[in-house]
Design an enzyme around this catalytic site. Structure first.
Site, PDB file in Angstrom:
ATOM      1  N   GLN A 294      20.286   5.341  17.008  1.00 36.64           N
ATOM      2  CA  GLN A 294      20.999   4.114  16.604  1.00 36.64           C
ATOM      3  C   GLN A 294      22.436   4.434  16.171  1.00 36.64           C
ATOM      4  O   GLN A 294      23.337   3.616  16.353  1.00 36.64           O
ATOM      5  CB  GLN A 294      20.263   3.433  15.428  1.00 36.64           C
ATOM      6  CG  GLN A 294      18.993   2.720  15.795  1.00 36.64           C
ATOM      7  CD  GLN A 294      17.778   3.612  15.630  1.00 36.64           C
ATOM      8  OE1 GLN A 294      17.873   4.834  15.725  1.00 36.64           O
ATOM      9  NE2 GLN A 294      16.622   3.022  15.418  1.00 36.64           N
TER      10      GLN A 294
ATOM     11  N   ASN B 100      14.172   3.170   4.668  1.00 42.89           N
ATOM     12  CA  ASN B 100      15.203   2.985   5.701  1.00 42.89           C
ATOM     13  C   ASN B 100      14.891   3.973   6.818  1.00 42.89           C
ATOM     14  O   ASN B 100      13.907   4.735   6.747  1.00 42.89           O
ATOM     15  CB  ASN B 100      16.604   3.193   5.103  1.00 42.89           C
ATOM     16  CG  ASN B 100      17.707   2.748   6.057  1.00 42.89           C
ATOM     17  OD1 ASN B 100      17.659   1.639   6.604  1.00 42.89           O
ATOM     18  ND2 ASN B 100      18.686   3.590   6.301  1.00 42.89           N
ATOM     19  N   LYS B 101      15.713   3.951   7.826  1.00 43.46           N
ATOM     20  CA  LYS B 101      15.486   4.784   9.011  1.00 43.46           C
ATOM     21  C   LYS B 101      15.163   6.232   8.653  1.00 43.46           C
ATOM     22  O   LYS B 101      15.770   6.805   7.739  1.00 43.46           O
ATOM     23  CB  LYS B 101      16.737   4.704   9.892  1.00 43.46           C
ATOM     24  CG  LYS B 101      16.725   5.501  11.174  1.00 43.46           C
ATOM     25  CD  LYS B 101      15.499   5.252  12.024  1.00 43.46           C
ATOM     26  CE  LYS B 101      15.253   3.798  12.364  1.00 43.46           C
ATOM     27  NZ  LYS B 101      13.890   3.548  12.909  1.00 43.46           N
TER      28      LYS B 101
ATOM     29  N   ALA C 130      16.574  -4.608  10.211  1.00 41.31           N
ATOM     30  CA  ALA C 130      15.720  -5.516   9.439  1.00 41.31           C
ATOM     31  C   ALA C 130      16.160  -6.985   9.470  1.00 41.31           C
ATOM     32  O   ALA C 130      15.369  -7.866   9.840  1.00 41.31           O
ATOM     33  CB  ALA C 130      15.611  -4.994   8.002  1.00 41.31           C
TER      34      ALA C 130
ATOM     35  N   ARG D 261       6.362  -5.254  14.071  1.00 43.45           N
ATOM     36  CA  ARG D 261       6.846  -4.050  13.382  1.00 43.45           C
ATOM     37  C   ARG D 261       6.509  -4.193  11.895  1.00 43.45           C
ATOM     38  O   ARG D 261       6.798  -5.227  11.295  1.00 43.45           O
ATOM     39  CB  ARG D 261       8.366  -3.868  13.586  1.00 43.45           C
ATOM     40  CG  ARG D 261       8.727  -3.650  15.057  1.00 43.45           C
ATOM     41  CD  ARG D 261      10.148  -3.164  15.221  1.00 43.45           C
ATOM     42  NE  ARG D 261      10.306  -1.794  14.754  1.00 43.45           N
ATOM     43  CZ  ARG D 261      11.484  -1.199  14.582  1.00 43.45           C
ATOM     44  NH1 ARG D 261      12.604  -1.863  14.804  1.00 43.45           N
ATOM     45  NH2 ARG D 261      11.545   0.053  14.168  1.00 43.45           N
TER      46      ARG D 261
ATOM     47  N   ASP E 185      15.244  -1.291   5.024  1.00 40.86           N
ATOM     48  CA  ASP E 185      14.212  -2.106   5.683  1.00 40.86           C
ATOM     49  C   ASP E 185      13.297  -2.782   4.679  1.00 40.86           C
ATOM     50  O   ASP E 185      12.743  -3.842   4.944  1.00 40.86           O
ATOM     51  CB  ASP E 185      13.408  -1.253   6.655  1.00 40.86           C
ATOM     52  CG  ASP E 185      14.257  -0.921   7.858  1.00 40.86           C
ATOM     53  OD1 ASP E 185      15.008   0.071   7.791  1.00 40.86           O
ATOM     54  OD2 ASP E 185      14.222  -1.690   8.833  1.00 40.86           O
TER      55      ASP E 185
HETATM   56  O1  MRU Z   1      14.143   1.002  13.812  1.00 43.45           O
HETATM   57  P1  MRU Z   1      15.323   0.157  13.492  1.00 43.45           P
HETATM   58  O2  MRU Z   1      16.508   0.410  14.373  1.00 43.45           O
HETATM   59  O3  MRU Z   1      14.965  -1.309  13.415  1.00 43.45           O
HETATM   60  O4  MRU Z   1      15.743   0.591  12.028  1.00 43.45           O
HETATM   61  C1  MRU Z   1      16.853   0.016  11.443  1.00 43.45           C
HETATM   62  C2  MRU Z   1      17.209   0.583  10.129  1.00 43.45           C
HETATM   63  O5  MRU Z   1      16.545   1.446   9.599  1.00 43.45           O
HETATM   64  C3  MRU Z   1      18.377  -0.046   9.415  1.00 43.45           C
HETATM   65  O6  MRU Z   1      19.071   0.889   8.675  1.00 43.45           O
HETATM   66  C4  MRU Z   1      17.867  -1.152   8.490  1.00 43.45           C
HETATM   67  O7  MRU Z   1      17.036  -2.037   9.199  1.00 43.45           O
HETATM   68  C5  MRU Z   1      18.957  -1.912   7.857  1.00 43.45           C
HETATM   69  S1  MRU Z   1      19.799  -2.928   9.023  1.00 43.45           S
HETATM   70  C6  MRU Z   1      20.944  -3.863   8.230  1.00 43.45           C
END
Ligand code: MRU
Length: 347
Positions: free
Chosen positions: A196, A247-248, A48, A89, A237
């Protein structure tokens, strides 16, 4: 020294290609805002805060090429540039926050002539990036007391230096604990389907010599039941006004497991991740990504051709599963509605 995934040097935006890590460290260069938008969409840059920083630089690059006779004409085109970057996004609110800040900056400097206004917008993007890393370090200091010495910490996805301008949010808290002299052992969920955790969290922690053990997502409950996890810390996010946190995908599952096992579940995120315009998590738009991310691993096919697939990239963890939300302004527990609001109002 943690990695900085986004650099701006000699008029060029440079970003490490996170799609290729950990196998290859390739830096891509950008001078066109449309290419930056594509980089956000295709996850060259992700996480994010990092998405917000990349978008701010993208907007500054877009501004650079605007030819306008007056401010109103400039602003109309600048809004178009920002709209292209915003359409990449939907879930991480930092993207929209950063673009709003760039537009506000432009309006506040309407009196400047073209070149000076463009330079001011670039300065604003640089400030957004520098501020992000600074806030992460403060967030780390605020959250570090929650991490026990010798703590075995589970994290999901990558909320590290790679997901920010540097240092990280969830991993920033872990880095701060290490800097405070604590011993830690991090368990990184691999984080299907984009991996990730396996590709990025394991890579950046290993690089900084912070002990990390990789597990498949479906192993977290087993480790918790064996008493091998002391706390969970993740990024966010978008956090709704009541503390519900997107979040993810898979974060919600981990939070439910943590509650079942009486393990504290922490969220670390900057204030810019809080969306006070939405009352709860049901209003958070959840990005659905391509089926291929689930059916394939690189070129390798994992599932039968034509199988129906769902691929929501995020989920929402209700606030009641969250032990504390760690921000750069302090740590909130309990009544998030009141606590988060009080943080922004400086009470
Ligand atoms: O799809 P992504 O890799 O952008 O998702 C990222 C996440 O869900 C992270 O945990 C979130 O953005 C926090 S990053 C400090």
């Amino acid at each position: 020294m943690s990695i900085k995934p986004i650099l701006f040097e000699n008029g060029i935006l440079k970003m490490i290609d996170q799609r290729l890590l950990p196998a290859e460290e390739v830096w891509l260069e950008y001078t066109d805002y449309r290419a930056v938008a594509e980089a956000i969409q295709t996850m060259v840059v992700r996480g994010a805060p990092a998405i917000g920083v990349a978008a701010a630089f993208g907007a500054a690059l877009g501004a650079r090429n605007i030819v306008a006779t007056g401010f109103e004409e400039f602003m109309a085109e600048f809004e178009q540039v920002c709209a292209v970057l915003a359409a990449t996004r939907p879930t991480a609110v930092n993207l929209f926050w950063a673009l709003e800040r760039m537009k506000t900056c432009a309006r506040a400097h309407a009196q400047l002539a073209g070149a000076d206004l463009k330079a001011r917008l670039l300065d604003e993007a640089v400030e957004i990036a520098e501020e992000d890393e600074r806030l992460n370090r403060t967030m780390g200091k605020n959250g570090e007391p929650l991490i026990p010495d010798g703590g075995r910490i589970l994290t999901h996805c990558n909320a590290g230096a790679l997901a920010t301008a540097g240092y990280g949010t969830a991993l920033g808290v872990i880095r701060a604990a290490v800097e405070a002299g604590k011993k830690v052992a991090v368990f990184a969920d691999e984080t299907r389907p984009w991996l990730q955790g396996a590709r990025l969290t394991a890579w950046e922690l290993q690089k900084d010599q912070i002990p990390v053990t990789l597990i498949c997502d479906n192993m977290a409950g087993h480790l918790m039941s064996k008493g091998e996890i002391d706390c969970v810390i993740v990024g966010a996010d978008r956090i709704a006004a009541n503390g519900d946190t997107a979040n993810k995908i898979g974060t919600y599952t981990v939070a439910v497991l943590a509650k079942e096992h009486g393990i504290p579940f922490y969220v670390a995120a900057p204030i810019s991740t809080i969306d006070f315009a939405i009352p709860d998590g049901s209003h958070i738009p959840i990005e659905e990504r391509a089926a291929r991310e689930v059916t394939h691993s690189g070129e390798r096919q994992l599932a039968p051709t034509g199988v129906a697939v769902r691929n929501p990239a995020f989920d929402v963890t209700p606030a009641r599963y969250i032990t504390a939300i760690i921000t750069e302004r302090g740590v909130v527990k309990g009544d998030y509605q009141r606590g988060l609001q009080a943080l922004v109002e400086g009470k």
